[in-house]
Structure formats: structure tokens, C-alpha cells
Design a protein around this motif. Structure first.
Motif, PDB file in Angstrom:
ATOM      1  N   LYS A  69       0.782  -1.223  -0.177  1.00 15.85           N
ATOM      2  CA  LYS A  69      -0.106   0.117  -0.092  1.00 15.85           C
ATOM      3  C   LYS A  69       0.714   1.249   0.025  1.00 15.85           C
ATOM      4  O   LYS A  69       0.356   2.228  -0.092  1.00 15.85           O
ATOM      5  N   ALA A  70       2.372   1.083   0.012  1.00 19.81           N
ATOM      6  CA  ALA A  70       3.160   2.222   0.466  1.00 19.81           C
ATOM      7  C   ALA A  70       3.370   3.031  -1.309  1.00 19.81           C
ATOM      8  O   ALA A  70       4.144   3.869  -1.308  1.00 19.81           O
ATOM      9  N   GLY A  71       2.976   2.233  -2.194  1.00 17.84           N
ATOM     10  CA  GLY A  71       3.141   2.763  -3.521  1.00 17.84           C
ATOM     11  C   GLY A  71       4.249   1.719  -4.268  1.00 17.84           C
ATOM     12  O   GLY A  71       4.395   0.554  -3.715  1.00 17.84           O
ATOM     13  N   SER A  72       4.871   2.175  -5.332  1.00 22.10           N
ATOM     14  CA  SER A  72       5.636   0.952  -6.204  1.00 22.10           C
ATOM     15  C   SER A  72       7.085   1.443  -6.365  1.00 22.10           C
ATOM     16  O   SER A  72       7.478   2.792  -6.365  1.00 22.10           O
ATOM     17  N   PHE A  73       7.988   0.474  -6.092  1.00 24.86           N
ATOM     18  CA  PHE A  73       9.518   0.559  -6.423  1.00 24.86           C
ATOM     19  C   PHE A  73      10.119  -0.576  -6.982  1.00 24.86           C
ATOM     20  O   PHE A  73       9.208  -1.748  -6.657  1.00 24.86           O
ATOM     21  N   ASN A  74      11.115  -0.541  -7.237  1.00 28.74           N
ATOM     22  CA  ASN A  74      11.750  -1.524  -7.777  1.00 28.74           C
ATOM     23  C   ASN A  74      12.402  -2.345  -6.423  1.00 28.74           C
ATOM     24  O   ASN A  74      13.483  -1.846  -5.940  1.00 28.74           O
ATOM     25  N   PRO A  75      12.132  -3.853  -6.159  1.00 29.99           N
ATOM     26  CA  PRO A  75      12.706  -4.344  -5.208  1.00 29.99           C
ATOM     27  C   PRO A  75      14.198  -4.767  -5.207  1.00 29.99           C
ATOM     28  O   PRO A  75      15.108  -4.585  -4.474  1.00 29.99           O
ATOM     29  N   ALA A  76      14.550  -4.685  -6.387  1.00 25.14           N
ATOM     30  CA  ALA A  76      15.974  -4.954  -6.709  1.00 25.14           C
ATOM     31  C   ALA A  76      16.832  -3.645  -6.286  1.00 25.14           C
ATOM     32  O   ALA A  76      18.221  -3.890  -6.163  1.00 25.14           O
ATOM     33  N   LEU A  77      16.320  -2.654  -6.169  1.00 21.70           N
ATOM     34  CA  LEU A  77      17.098  -1.415  -5.831  1.00 21.70           C
ATOM     35  C   LEU A  77      16.817  -1.006  -4.279  1.00 21.70           C
ATOM     36  O   LEU A  77      17.094  -0.001  -4.032  1.00 21.70           O
TER      37      LEU A  77
END
Length: 278
Positions: A69-77
């Protein structure tokens, strides 16, 4: 990819987790405890009831966090930034908890974003809170979304020699033991995967370094008694390699202490350490 500041305050669904005496023993060995710490590494030593290292809270807790629910981001980074625990009672050798997590911060650091979470765990057998786990993650490439920058903590160690210093040497295969407590990320075991991350060999889990540090604090400031261990916060500042020697320096003020953990080259690997004890 955008983080969502309006998600602060959102809670996740309750999450249950149980553990056994064997799990507690395995965790203790995974963070370096050995024959001089039999209350934590055995369950059948004469006149020595089994006890649990307080930092085991980091692998038992943390459930119910609504990261989606916190938004989107790249887990690899994504990089683990900070970790903290608050203990309300001693962790039993076996048991079951129910945890509820909450998003407590979404910060815009420019080229990166920072997410902060808390998760409070209740011991089902008593219905009372057992501990709280706090953490932050640093999301590279997820900043510049127009949010607030957030706090920038300051940290200075006293201008005097540390009151206590404890050194532990990690084993070359330390990560292979620690991973059995749940974190099977191949960054800590597979040389080819570690190479993709820019490392010449697998690195040690940050939370394993945290556990080594917690052992030092427990024995130097709590007389080895988990009941006296109340809270521990720190920031991960540099990866640790299996085989490294970790030295934990502590500056005491009453029932609080500042601490840093350094490797054998004098490089700080856990910084901004704050510890509370009884």
C-alpha cells in the motif's frame, strides 16, 4: 514508480507466526552464540533453562506490514536502512504471536525514497504485547515524487574512550547457518548471484550483524539477562563479509547507551546505535 505519502497510517491484516525451541536454538547459533552461552544454545543443560536472544524479535516479528500500500518501487534497488526493536517482555523459547503492521513514514530523499514501518506483536498465550519491530528501507530510484524530505538524525559518539568494547569473529560459513532462520536470499549464499550485486562473494545478512551486535550489548550491559534488554536501534552503513571480525563499542549514560559496530578495518557497519536496558 512512485511512493505514496498518503499511505502513512495504513495498517495491514493481522499475521500469525509460531516458533519452536529448535527455532530459538538455531537462531542463537546463527548469530554466533556458542558453548559459553548455553542458556541460548541448549535446551537440556543441567540447571540451565532455555532462554531466547532478544534480537530474535527481528525474524519473528515484522508481520502484517502493508508494504503493497506504500506505492511502487523496484525491489532490486531496495536497501535495508535501519532496524529497531522494543521488548515489552522476555521472548519465550516457543510460542505464537499475532502481528499488526503500519506504515509510519514515506520520505522523499531526492534520488531515492524511504519507507518506514512498525509492527507490534502480541503473544497469543497471554494476549499481551511482546515486542515491536521498527524498520526502514531505502528505495533507490523512487524519489523526486514531491514529498517531504523527512528527518535527518544526527549522531555523535562521546569524545572519550568507549565504556565497553566486545569483539566477535564471524565464521566463513556464518551466512549458511543464519539463512536457516528464514532469509534464503541467494545474495548471502550463491557466489554468482552475489557477483550480479557487485560483490566478489556472498555477504552476511544485515540482521545477522544486528544479532551479533545485540549479543554484545546483552552480555556487556545486561549481565546476559534478556529480561534487562529493552530496546535497540541502529542503521546499516556497510556490508559485512563472512569471516569479518565485529567490534561493538558502547558509551553508557545511565540506562541508555550509544553504540557502533566496526569491522576489522575500522569501518563502521552499524551506525547511529541507541540501546536501552534495565
Amino acid at each position: 514508480m512512485t511512493l505514496d505519502p498518503s499511505s502513512v497510517g495504513l495498517k495491514g491484516e493481522p499475521s500469525k507466526r509460531s516458533w519452536t525451541s529448535k527455532d530459538s536454538l538455531l537462531y542463537a547459533v546463527g548469530v554466533g552464540a556458542g558453548t559459553s552461552e548455553l542458556p541460548f544454545t541448549t535446551e537440556n543443560t543441567k540447571d540451565t533453562p532455555q532462554r531466547v536472544l532478544p534480537t530474535m524479535a527481528v525474524i519473528l516479528g515484522g508481520g502484517g506490514i502493508p508494504m503493497d500500500k506504500a506505492g511502487s518501487f523496484n525491489p532490486a534497488l531496495m536497501v535495508h536502512g535501519t532496524e529497531g526493536i522494543e521488548l515489552y517482555s522476555e521472548i519465550p523459547a516457543d510460542g505464537e504471536i499475532e502481528s499488526v503492521g503500519e506504515i509510519t513514514g514515506v520520505w522523499d530523499k531526492g534520488k531515492a525514497g524511504v519507507l518506514e514501518f512498525e509492527s507490534t506483536s502480541t503473544l497469543i498465550a497471554t494476549g499481551k504485547p511482546l515486542f515491536k519491530v521498527k524498520m526502514s528501507i531505502y528505495c533507490r530510484g523512487a524519489g523526486d515524487f514531491g514529498g517531504e524530505r523527512g528527518p535527518s538524525p544526527t549522531f555523535e559518539v562521546p569524545d572519550r574512550k568507549a565504556d565497553h568494547e566486545v569483539a566477535y569473529t564471524t565464521r566463513e560459513d556464518q551466512a549458511l547457518t543464519y539463512r536457516l532462520s528464514g532469509d534464503r536470499n541467494p545474495l548471502h549464499s550463491d557466489p554468482s548471484f552475489a557477483a550480479m550485486g557487485g560483490f566478489d562473494r556472498p555477504i552476511l545478512h544485515g540482521l545477522c550483524t544486528y544479532g551479533f551486535t545485540g549479543r554484545a550489548l546483552l552480555h556487556a550491559l545486561c549481565d546476559g539477562d534478556p529480561g534487562n534488554f529493552k530496546g535497540m536501534d541502529g542503521r546499516f552503513s556497510k556490508p559485512v563479509m563472512p569471516g569479518d571480525t565485529l567490534t561493538v563499542s558502547m558509551w553508557v549514560d545511565g540506562k541508555e547507551a550509544l553504540f557502533q559496530t566496526k569491522n576489522q578495518n575500522g569501518e563502521v557497519v552499524i551506525d547511529q546505535g541507541n540501546f536501552n536496558f534495565a
